[in-house]
Write a protein that holds these residues in place. Sequence first.
Motif, PDB file in Angstrom:
ATOM      1  N   GLY A   2       0.816  -1.212   0.000  1.00  0.00           N
ATOM      2  CA  GLY A   2       0.000   0.000   0.000  1.00  0.00           C
ATOM      3  C   GLY A   2       0.849   1.260   0.000  1.00  0.00           C
ATOM      4  N   LEU A   3       0.394   2.257   0.742  1.00  0.00           N
ATOM      5  CA  LEU A   3       1.120   3.529   0.799  1.00  0.00           C
ATOM      6  C   LEU A   3       2.464   3.408   1.501  1.00  0.00           C
ATOM      7  CD1 LEU A   3      -1.723   6.079   1.584  1.00  0.00           C
ATOM      8  CD2 LEU A   3      -0.472   5.791  -0.552  1.00  0.00           C
ATOM      9  N   TRP A   4       2.630   2.385   2.347  1.00  0.00           N
ATOM     10  CA  TRP A   4       3.903   2.203   3.032  1.00  0.00           C
ATOM     11  C   TRP A   4       5.023   1.851   2.063  1.00  0.00           C
ATOM     12  CZ3 TRP A   4      -0.506   2.012   5.767  1.00  0.00           C
ATOM     13  CH2 TRP A   4      -0.491   2.591   7.019  1.00  0.00           C
ATOM     14  N   LYS A   5       4.674   1.566   0.832  1.00  0.00           N
ATOM     15  CA  LYS A   5       5.693   1.339  -0.195  1.00  0.00           C
ATOM     16  C   LYS A   5       6.346   2.666  -0.593  1.00  0.00           C
ATOM     17  CE  LYS A   5       6.225  -0.547  -4.836  1.00  0.00           C
ATOM     18  NZ  LYS A   5       5.554  -1.184  -5.966  1.00  0.00           N
ATOM     19  N   TYR A   6       5.620   3.764  -0.452  1.00  0.00           N
ATOM     20  CA  TYR A   6       6.088   5.066  -0.922  1.00  0.00           C
ATOM     21  C   TYR A   6       6.488   6.023   0.203  1.00  0.00           C
ATOM     22  CZ  TYR A   6       3.870   3.225  -5.048  1.00  0.00           C
ATOM     23  OH  TYR A   6       3.509   2.414  -6.084  1.00  0.00           O
ATOM     24  N   THR A   7       5.986   5.786   1.413  1.00  0.00           N
ATOM     25  CA  THR A   7       6.308   6.635   2.553  1.00  0.00           C
ATOM     26  C   THR A   7       6.234   5.811   3.827  1.00  0.00           C
ATOM     27  OG1 THR A   7       5.654   8.571   3.859  1.00  0.00           O
ATOM     28  CG2 THR A   7       3.914   7.478   2.631  1.00  0.00           C
ATOM     29  N   ARG A   8       7.132   6.087   4.760  1.00  0.00           N
ATOM     30  CA  ARG A   8       7.143   5.324   6.004  1.00  0.00           C
ATOM     31  C   ARG A   8       6.049   5.772   6.961  1.00  0.00           C
ATOM     32  NH1 ARG A   8      12.779   6.377   5.539  1.00  0.00           N
ATOM     33  NH2 ARG A   8      12.781   7.606   7.449  1.00  0.00           N
ATOM     34  N   HIS A   9       5.487   6.951   6.754  1.00  0.00           N
ATOM     35  CA  HIS A   9       4.445   7.477   7.647  1.00  0.00           C
ATOM     36  C   HIS A   9       3.301   8.099   6.845  1.00  0.00           C
ATOM     37  CE1 HIS A   9       7.042   6.823  11.095  1.00  0.00           C
ATOM     38  NE2 HIS A   9       8.032   7.339  10.368  1.00  0.00           N
ATOM     39  N   PRO A  10       2.547   7.283   6.111  1.00  0.00           N
ATOM     40  CA  PRO A  10       1.465   7.859   5.299  1.00  0.00           C
ATOM     41  C   PRO A  10       0.357   8.473   6.141  1.00  0.00           C
ATOM     42  CG  PRO A  10       1.319   5.482   5.282  1.00  0.00           C
ATOM     43  CD  PRO A  10       2.612   5.843   5.968  1.00  0.00           C
ATOM     44  N   ASN A  11       0.158   7.987   7.363  1.00  0.00           N
ATOM     45  CA  ASN A  11      -0.874   8.560   8.223  1.00  0.00           C
ATOM     46  C   ASN A  11      -0.548  10.014   8.573  1.00  0.00           C
ATOM     47  OD1 ASN A  11       1.325   7.361   9.545  1.00  0.00           O
ATOM     48  ND2 ASN A  11       0.204   7.188  11.472  1.00  0.00           N
ATOM     49  N   TYR A  12       0.719  10.316   8.826  1.00  0.00           N
ATOM     50  CA  TYR A  12       1.094  11.699   9.123  1.00  0.00           C
ATOM     51  C   TYR A  12       0.986  12.573   7.879  1.00  0.00           C
ATOM     52  CZ  TYR A  12       2.701   9.982  13.603  1.00  0.00           C
ATOM     53  OH  TYR A  12       2.768   9.419  14.844  1.00  0.00           O
ATOM     54  N   PHE A  13       1.331  12.037   6.733  1.00  0.00           N
ATOM     55  CA  PHE A  13       1.162  12.801   5.497  1.00  0.00           C
ATOM     56  C   PHE A  13      -0.311  13.165   5.304  1.00  0.00           C
ATOM     57  CE2 PHE A  13       0.405  13.036   0.891  1.00  0.00           C
ATOM     58  CZ  PHE A  13       1.222  14.110   0.594  1.00  0.00           C
ATOM     59  N   ASN A  81      10.390   9.582   4.290  1.00  0.00           N
ATOM     60  CA  ASN A  81       9.904   9.633   5.654  1.00  0.00           C
ATOM     61  C   ASN A  81       8.431  10.027   5.717  1.00  0.00           C
ATOM     62  OD1 ASN A  81      10.031   9.508   8.399  1.00  0.00           O
ATOM     63  ND2 ASN A  81      11.230  11.356   8.655  1.00  0.00           N
ATOM     64  N   VAL A  82       8.023  11.066   5.020  1.00  0.00           N
ATOM     65  CA  VAL A  82       6.641  11.551   5.095  1.00  0.00           C
ATOM     66  C   VAL A  82       6.005  11.712   3.716  1.00  0.00           C
ATOM     67  CG1 VAL A  82       5.152  13.423   5.864  1.00  0.00           C
ATOM     68  CG2 VAL A  82       7.074  12.763   7.269  1.00  0.00           C
ATOM     69  N   ILE A  83       6.657  12.419   2.819  1.00  0.00           N
ATOM     70  CA  ILE A  83       6.068  12.734   1.515  1.00  0.00           C
ATOM     71  C   ILE A  83       6.208  11.537   0.585  1.00  0.00           C
ATOM     72  CG2 ILE A  83       6.199  14.265  -0.487  1.00  0.00           C
ATOM     73  CD1 ILE A  83       7.399  16.357   1.453  1.00  0.00           C
ATOM     74  N   PRO A  84       5.098  11.053   0.024  1.00  0.00           N
ATOM     75  CA  PRO A  84       5.188   9.899  -0.877  1.00  0.00           C
ATOM     76  C   PRO A  84       6.004  10.213  -2.138  1.00  0.00           C
ATOM     77  CG  PRO A  84       2.919  10.287  -0.205  1.00  0.00           C
ATOM     78  CD  PRO A  84       3.720  11.466   0.236  1.00  0.00           C
ATOM     79  N   PHE A  85       7.014   9.407  -2.382  1.00  0.00           N
ATOM     80  CA  PHE A  85       7.847   9.474  -3.586  1.00  0.00           C
ATOM     81  C   PHE A  85       7.920   8.081  -4.176  1.00  0.00           C
ATOM     82  CE2 PHE A  85       9.941  13.186  -1.585  1.00  0.00           C
ATOM     83  CZ  PHE A  85       9.994  14.041  -2.671  1.00  0.00           C
ATOM     84  N   PRO A  86       8.027   7.966  -5.491  1.00  0.00           N
ATOM     85  CA  PRO A  86       8.364   6.653  -6.049  1.00  0.00           C
ATOM     86  C   PRO A  86       9.718   6.220  -5.490  1.00  0.00           C
ATOM     87  CG  PRO A  86       7.641   8.144  -7.773  1.00  0.00           C
ATOM     88  CD  PRO A  86       7.786   8.960  -6.524  1.00  0.00           C
TER      89      PRO A  86
END
Length: 97
Positions: A2-13, A81-86
């Motif tokens: 899921g989003l954890w593939k792109y950011t370690r903290h998607p909930n904070y984003f 860490n926070v902002i989703p990046f490929p």
Amino acid sequence: AGLWKYTRHPNYFGEFMMWWGLFVAGAAVYGNTWRWVSILSPIFLMSILLFLSGINLGEESANKKYGSKPEYWKYKKETSNVIPFPNGLFAKISDVV
């Protein structure tokens, strides 16, 4: 996964985006003074989660739990860490960001 593939903290984003969205949506309605006072809310929230609690505590906990696994350190180096990046992009710019 899921989003954890792109950011370690998607909930904070998501939390950051929600508070900045509320500021932007309300800025058109607030008077000139309150518009600039209301920006303190998302800035305060981001400051607390980025520097005092939240992310720092989560990173410390994850380091203790998974620190002995080399794949964790690879994931940490390649994932924002926070902002989703490929992942491929973040791995190249991680030293700059």
